[in-house]
Design an enzyme around this catalytic site. Structure first.
Site, PDB file in Angstrom:
ATOM      1  N   GLY A  14       0.727  -2.394  -9.477  1.00  0.00           N
ATOM      2  CA  GLY A  14      -0.704  -2.619  -9.248  1.00  0.00           C
ATOM      3  C   GLY A  14      -1.539  -2.091 -10.393  1.00  0.00           C
ATOM      4  O   GLY A  14      -2.595  -1.485 -10.195  1.00  0.00           O
ATOM      5  N   THR A  39       0.082  -9.214  -9.416  1.00  0.00           N
ATOM      6  CA  THR A  39       0.505 -10.419  -8.690  1.00  0.00           C
ATOM      7  C   THR A  39      -0.141 -11.697  -9.216  1.00  0.00           C
ATOM      8  O   THR A  39       0.329 -12.789  -8.918  1.00  0.00           O
ATOM      9  CB  THR A  39       0.164 -10.290  -7.192  1.00  0.00           C
ATOM     10  OG1 THR A  39      -1.244 -10.041  -7.046  1.00  0.00           O
ATOM     11  CG2 THR A  39       0.938  -9.135  -6.559  1.00  0.00           C
ATOM     12  N   SER A 140      -3.252   8.077   0.500  1.00  0.00           N
ATOM     13  CA  SER A 140      -4.684   7.942   0.774  1.00  0.00           C
ATOM     14  C   SER A 140      -5.123   9.045   1.728  1.00  0.00           C
ATOM     15  O   SER A 140      -4.295   9.587   2.481  1.00  0.00           O
ATOM     16  CB  SER A 140      -4.965   6.573   1.414  1.00  0.00           C
ATOM     17  OG  SER A 140      -6.270   6.507   1.964  1.00  0.00           O
ATOM     18  N   TYR A 153      -3.206   0.114   7.720  1.00  0.00           N
ATOM     19  CA  TYR A 153      -3.288   0.870   6.472  1.00  0.00           C
ATOM     20  C   TYR A 153      -2.870   2.322   6.676  1.00  0.00           C
ATOM     21  O   TYR A 153      -2.046   2.862   5.932  1.00  0.00           O
ATOM     22  CB  TYR A 153      -4.713   0.788   5.928  1.00  0.00           C
ATOM     23  CG  TYR A 153      -4.901   1.355   4.549  1.00  0.00           C
ATOM     24  CD1 TYR A 153      -4.418   0.681   3.432  1.00  0.00           C
ATOM     25  CD2 TYR A 153      -5.576   2.555   4.343  1.00  0.00           C
ATOM     26  CE1 TYR A 153      -4.603   1.190   2.154  1.00  0.00           C
ATOM     27  CE2 TYR A 153      -5.762   3.072   3.078  1.00  0.00           C
ATOM     28  CZ  TYR A 153      -5.279   2.379   1.982  1.00  0.00           C
ATOM     29  OH  TYR A 153      -5.461   2.884   0.717  1.00  0.00           O
ATOM     30  N   THR A 155      -1.079   3.642   9.010  1.00  0.00           N
ATOM     31  CA  THR A 155       0.348   3.744   9.337  1.00  0.00           C
ATOM     32  C   THR A 155       1.190   3.774   8.074  1.00  0.00           C
ATOM     33  O   THR A 155       2.105   4.595   7.931  1.00  0.00           O
ATOM     34  CB  THR A 155       0.779   2.566  10.221  1.00  0.00           C
ATOM     35  OG1 THR A 155       0.052   2.610  11.456  1.00  0.00           O
ATOM     36  CG2 THR A 155       2.270   2.610  10.510  1.00  0.00           C
ATOM     37  N   LYS A 157       0.239   4.565   4.979  1.00  0.00           N
ATOM     38  CA  LYS A 157      -0.042   5.712   4.114  1.00  0.00           C
ATOM     39  C   LYS A 157       0.515   7.005   4.706  1.00  0.00           C
ATOM     40  O   LYS A 157       0.992   7.877   3.971  1.00  0.00           O
ATOM     41  CB  LYS A 157      -1.545   5.826   3.858  1.00  0.00           C
ATOM     42  CG  LYS A 157      -2.113   4.645   3.068  1.00  0.00           C
ATOM     43  CD  LYS A 157      -1.394   4.436   1.734  1.00  0.00           C
ATOM     44  CE  LYS A 157      -1.987   3.301   0.920  1.00  0.00           C
ATOM     45  NZ  LYS A 157      -1.315   3.102  -0.371  1.00  0.00           N
TER      46      LYS A 157
END
Length: 247
Positions: A14, A39, A140, A153, A155, A157
């Site tokens: 990323g 991507t 995060s 999200y 879950t 992190k």
């Protein structure tokens, strides 16, 4: 304190925008050989053409595509060494539990949690043979606290922090240090899009430092943890949030 990555190769997933792009830029300043993934094929082609730092290669990697993953494995097999892995790629689906589809759930999990797992597994034997490695997983504050409509999200992190701690124990005897970095609210295009001006004002008022983080502040933490100056920090989740989770 000078950080120098000369003759070291680092992967940043990323790495084409936001925090990832800032991490790539700082590694460039520190003389690293960088494999940055993204991507968007057209965007990757543009970055490869425009980049003035020829030590940086932008490579396609989509964790939702087995073909893309296998192609990336092939690329990695040709690299002489891998010294650092920054598992930064991530996606988000903002919705309450009753509205998150199985497809949404699988998408977020495939990118945010399965991606770091399969990539770490792919490079760890090489790091063991080198007797050296640094792995940083981008978690995060929503892996420490949560908020409505962040079920998928949060879950992933939370899981990524657990993954970090467990893997660090497996790899510590091999001089491979594994840590997580958990940014708070960061001044990125995505944050501004999700929160809007009103939301940013509300969030800022709840942050003790009274401002969002800048991407460079997150990048500095990551690069330090990936450097030779980090010799004894492993299995930790470094929260960079201006005091948000302590308030």
């Amino acid at each position: 304190m000078k950080i120098d990555f000369s003759n070291k190769t680092v992967i940043v997933t990323g790495g084409t925008r936001g925090i990832g792009a800032a991490i790539v830029e700082l590694f460039q300043e520190c003389n690293a050989e960088i494999i940055a993934t993204g991507t968007d094929i057209k965007d990757l082609e543009r970055l490869n053409e425009e980049s003035s730092d020829k030590r940086t290669k932008y490579i396609h990697l989509d964790f939702t595509s087995n073909e893309s993953v296998q192609s990336f494995y092939g690329f990695l097999s040709k690299q002489d060494r891998i010294d650092g892995l920054i598992n930064n790629a991530g996606v988000n689906k903002i919705d309450s539990i009753d509205k998150v589809s199985e497809e949404d759930w699988d998408w977020v999990n495939n990118v945010n949690l399965r991606g770091p797992f399969i990539l770490t597994r792919a490079i760890v034997d090489r790091m063991k043979k080198q007797g050296y490695g640094r792995i940083i997983n981008m978690a995060s504050v929503f892996g420490v606290v949560s908020k409505a409509k962040r079920v998928a999200y949060s879950t992933t992190k939370w899981g990524l922090v657990g993954f970090t701690k467990a893997v660090s124990l497996d790899l510590a005897p091999h001089n491979i240090l594994v840590n997580a970095v958990s940014p708070g609210f960061v001044n990125t295009e995505l944050t501004r899009k999700i929160l809007g001006d009103k939301g940013i004002k509300e969030i800022t008022s709840s942050i003790p430092q009274q401002r969002l983080a800048e991407v460079e502040e997150i990048a500095k933490t990551v690069v330090f943890l990936a450097s030779d100056h980090n010799t004894y920090i492993t299995g930790q989740n470094i929260i960079v949030d201006g005091g948000f989770t302590s308030a």
